[in-house]
Every structure is written in structure tokens, then in C-alpha cells.
Design a protein around this motif. Structure first.
Motif, mmCIF file in Angstrom:
data_model
loop_
_atom_site.group_PDB
_atom_site.id
_atom_site.type_symbol
_atom_site.label_atom_id
_atom_site.label_comp_id
_atom_site.label_asym_id
_atom_site.label_seq_id
_atom_site.Cartn_x
_atom_site.Cartn_y
_atom_site.Cartn_z
ATOM 1 N N LYS A 1 0.839 -1.210 0.000
ATOM 2 C CA LYS A 1 0.000 0.000 0.000
ATOM 3 C C LYS A 1 0.870 1.255 0.000
ATOM 4 O O LYS A 1 0.517 2.259 -0.634
ATOM 5 N N GLU B 1 2.039 1.803 -3.404
ATOM 6 C CA GLU B 1 0.977 2.402 -4.225
ATOM 7 C C GLU B 1 0.917 3.910 -4.012
ATOM 8 O O GLU B 1 0.689 4.680 -4.957
ATOM 9 N N HIS C 1 8.282 3.354 8.187
ATOM 10 C CA HIS C 1 7.366 3.294 9.333
ATOM 11 C C HIS C 1 7.934 2.326 10.345
ATOM 12 O O HIS C 1 8.380 1.239 9.997
ATOM 13 N N SER D 1 7.758 7.746 14.566
ATOM 14 C CA SER D 1 7.007 6.548 14.173
ATOM 15 C C SER D 1 6.964 6.405 12.659
ATOM 16 O O SER D 1 6.941 5.292 12.142
ATOM 17 N N VAL D 2 6.924 7.531 11.964
ATOM 18 C CA VAL D 2 6.911 7.479 10.504
ATOM 19 C C VAL D 2 7.707 8.662 9.980
ATOM 20 O O VAL D 2 7.667 9.753 10.550
ATOM 21 N N ILE E 1 1.345 11.442 3.687
ATOM 22 C CA ILE E 1 1.034 11.096 5.080
ATOM 23 C C ILE E 1 -0.478 10.989 5.276
ATOM 24 O O ILE E 1 -0.957 10.099 5.982
ATOM 25 N N LEU F 1 -1.465 7.649 3.782
ATOM 26 C CA LEU F 1 -0.942 6.552 4.612
ATOM 27 C C LEU F 1 -1.838 6.325 5.827
ATOM 28 O O LEU F 1 -2.177 5.185 6.161
ATOM 29 N N LYS F 2 -2.245 7.415 6.458
ATOM 30 C CA LYS F 2 -3.037 7.267 7.687
ATOM 31 C C LYS F 2 -4.429 6.702 7.408
ATOM 32 O O LYS F 2 -5.064 6.165 8.317
ATOM 33 N N ARG F 3 -4.902 6.803 6.182
ATOM 34 C CA ARG F 3 -6.237 6.289 5.846
ATOM 35 C C ARG F 3 -6.220 4.881 5.272
ATOM 36 O O ARG F 3 -7.222 4.168 5.379
ATOM 37 N N THR F 4 -5.118 4.491 4.641
ATOM 38 C CA THR F 4 -5.201 3.281 3.815
ATOM 39 C C THR F 4 -4.178 2.191 4.123
ATOM 40 O O THR F 4 -4.298 1.087 3.574
ATOM 41 N N VAL F 5 -3.190 2.465 4.938
ATOM 42 C CA VAL F 5 -2.139 1.458 5.142
ATOM 43 C C VAL F 5 -2.435 0.652 6.406
ATOM 44 O O VAL F 5 -2.659 1.230 7.474
ATOM 45 N N ILE G 1 -1.742 -0.541 9.307
ATOM 46 C CA ILE G 1 -0.863 -0.456 10.478
ATOM 47 C C ILE G 1 -1.744 -0.011 11.639
ATOM 48 O O ILE G 1 -2.645 0.807 11.455
ATOM 49 N N GLN H 1 -3.814 -9.397 -0.016
ATOM 50 C CA GLN H 1 -3.207 -8.075 0.206
ATOM 51 C C GLN H 1 -3.885 -6.939 -0.542
ATOM 52 O O GLN H 1 -3.306 -5.866 -0.710
ATOM 53 N N PHE I 1 -7.666 -4.701 -0.650
ATOM 54 C CA PHE I 1 -8.994 -4.519 -0.078
ATOM 55 C C PHE I 1 -10.009 -5.215 -0.978
ATOM 56 O O PHE I 1 -9.898 -5.163 -2.208
ATOM 57 N N VAL J 1 -7.556 1.555 10.560
ATOM 58 C CA VAL J 1 -6.090 1.646 10.603
ATOM 59 C C VAL J 1 -5.674 2.892 11.388
ATOM 60 O O VAL J 1 -6.369 3.907 11.390
ATOM 61 N N SER J 2 -4.542 2.818 12.032
ATOM 62 C CA SER J 2 -4.098 3.937 12.876
ATOM 63 C C SER J 2 -2.592 4.114 12.819
ATOM 64 O O SER J 2 -1.956 4.444 13.820
ATOM 65 N N GLY J 3 -2.038 3.900 11.628
ATOM 66 C CA GLY J 3 -0.604 4.127 11.481
ATOM 67 C C GLY J 3 -0.282 5.615 11.401
ATOM 68 O O GLY J 3 -1.171 6.459 11.437
ATOM 69 N N GLY J 4 0.980 5.905 11.264
ATOM 70 C CA GLY J 4 1.427 7.289 11.162
ATOM 71 C C GLY J 4 1.916 7.824 12.480
ATOM 72 O O GLY J 4 1.916 7.121 13.486
#
Lengths: 179, 102
Positions: free
Chosen positions: A79, A82, A100, A111-112, A132, A135-139, A141, B78, B80, B99-102
Motif C-alpha cells: 500500500k 501504491e 514506518h 514513528s513514521v 502522510i 498513509l493514515k487512511r489506507t495502510v 498499520i 493483500q 482490499f 487503521v491507525s498508522g502514522g
């Protein structure tokens, strides 16, 4: 953080095959921002814009002790790649590097980290912001926040899912999760 | 198995053949991993069954998991995927919390 051997930099790297010089990493050691900046900067660039996401000491008014990140690693890398590809399509940029961190992170740690190079700064700023936000919406993690009196999985964002393909979808109504 | 090839003459071709059984891999992350108590499981089900059916299987064993259905997205190999996506042998499926990365 170890970075794969850098790709050779040629003067025309920005125009010929920029995406192949992009770098996407999931790491358990501390992120090295300087190494990522070096990775994206070429002689063709007039700007490198970076985003450094760090662990904040509070969440919704509660004091955070530390965070623990986990990822669906193979999908997360795909992702992020992408996203990097989308940056090249949307913005006049040169290279992208995204790292990340996973595992336990202490307050103040990165963190990133995202670095975007471009011949001119507007594209680099726009692309870095887009990266960013996307990333926060679709990856895939996730972070768990640890407080003095407990721990919770952070409220996240639901990635946009494909619509159901069947007209005769029989989704059973299911109660919303308690939050 | 090549059931068609071994059908005796006069076999009623209008009777649909039962779907063969396939095995898929299911991955759990975040709070779902905590609810199910493991990060990965192999599941046998009918070929072509939708992801929704696979989720329902786990929801039946773990009522708390079923409660989260409305706040999950599914993935297949892998990517959606819609809940109606039919599954094939060897697919890797995951149910992804927000998701809650970043």
C-alpha cells in the motif's frame, strides 16, 4: 535502521526511472531521517520536504506512556508503494522515501518519516502532505496506546472498501462495535 | 477432483456438483487478534464462498468479533476486497480494523 544499498544516482534519474529509486521500509530499529533524506536527494532537486511523525505524550487528555505498532506487513509495504506511485503520477517530484516503525515506541520517537524530493518546492510540499494523509487512511498499520491505567487500540480510520459486487448481497445487520 | 470425467452415463447433469472444498489462510490483527487469540488460522470452506461466509464462521465462535463487523474492511491477497468476493484455494484473507498508522 539499515537501508538497502543506494541506487546509483545519475543526472537524469529524475526523469527516466524515478519510481525505482523510491524506498519503502518497515523497521523495528529507530528510523534514521538523515539516511532517508540522502536517499531522495539528487542533483536535479531544489527541495526535499520531510514529514516526521512522532509519538505524542497524550491522547484525548490521557497521559501516554508508550505506543506499540503492528502491521499487516506485506500489505502495508504494497500500500505504501501504491502511495509512492500515486505521488509520481500526481506531482512533479523526483524521489520518495517512507519508513514506518513497528513495535514499542517511546514518547518523542519517530514513528513514521517521509521524504520527498522535487526540482521545485511546491510539488514536494504537496506530495509529502498527500503521502502522510493517504498513509493514515489506507495502510494496514495499527497502534496500541498504553496509559497508566490501561491500554487501548487507537481509534483509526476505516479504509475505503470496494463496494459489494453482488446485487443480492445479504449483509446481515450487525450491531456497531462499542467504542 | 475431475468428477465430471468419472460421471456414469445418464448422470443427471442438471444436478449441480457440490463445490469442492478449499483451504484459505486467515490473518488477524490488532484487537481482532486479541479476541480470536491467534494471528493466523487455516480454514476449509466451499470454493467460491464469499468472504462474508468466512467471517461468519469466526463470528459464530467469537460473538465479540461479530460485533465489530460494521467497523471492519476485508482484504484478499493483500488487496482490499468486497465482502461478497468469492474465495479460491490458497487465498490469504484478513479482516482489518480501522487503521491507525502514522
Amino acid at each position: 535502521m539499515s537501508i538497502p544499498s543506494p541506487k546509483p544516482t545519475s543526472p537524469d534519474a529524475a526523469t527516466t526511472n524515478a519510481a525505482s529509486s523510491d524506498l519503502v521500509l518497515l523497521v523495528r530499529d529507530p528510523i534514521d531521517p538523515a539516511a532517508l533524506i540522502r536517499q531522495v536527494r539528487t542533483g536535479a532537486d531544489g527541495a526535499v520536504v520531510t514529514f516526521d511523525g512522532s509519538v505524542r505524550n497524550e491522547s484525548h487528555g490521557r497521559r501516554t506512556l508508550y505506543l506499540d505498532y503492528e502491521a499487516y506487513e506485506s500489505m502495508a509495504v504494497a500500500k505504501i508503494r501504491e502511495i509512492a506511485a500515486a505521488l509520481h503520477e500526481k506531482f512533479a517530484i523526483d524521489r520518495v522515501a517512507v519508513a514506518h516503525r513497528l513495535g514499542r515506541l517511546e514518547i518523542g520517537e519517530t514513528s513514521v518519516f517521509i521524504a520527498v524530493s522535487a526540482p521545485h518546492r511546491p510539488a514536494a510540499f504537496d506530495a509529502c502532505r498527500f503521502a502522510i494523509d493517504t498513509l493514515k487512511r489506507t495502510v494496514p498499520i495499527w497502534k496500541k496506546e498504553y496509559f497508566e491505567d490501561g491500554a487501548v487500540w487507537a481509534d483509526g480510520e476505516l479504509p475505503p472498501a470496494p463496494a459489494n459486487t453482488s446485487d443480492t448481497s445479504t449483509d446481515t445487520p450487525i450491531a456497531k462495535p462499542a467504542s | 477432483m475431475p468428477l465430471v470425467a468419472t460421471r456414469p452415463e445418464g448422470y443427471n447433469l442438471l444436478v449441480p456438483t457440490a463445490s469442492p472444498t478449499i483451504r484459505v489462510k486467515v490473518l488477524f490483527f490488532g484487537r481482532l487478534k486479541e479476541i480470536v487469540g491467534r494471528s493466523e488460522e487455516s480454514v476449509d470452506l466451499a470454493e467460491g464462498a464469499p468472504i462474508e461466509t468466512l467471517f461468519a464462521r469466526f463470528g459464530a465462535c467469537h460473538p465479540e468479533l461479530a460485533r465489530y463487523r460494521g467497523s471492519l474492511v476485508a482484504s484478499r491477497n493483500q488487496e482490499f476486497a468486497a465482502w461478497t468476493t468469492p474465495l479460491l484455494a490458497g487465498d490469504e484473507v484478513a479482516f482489518l480494523p480501522p487503521v491507525s498508522g502514522g
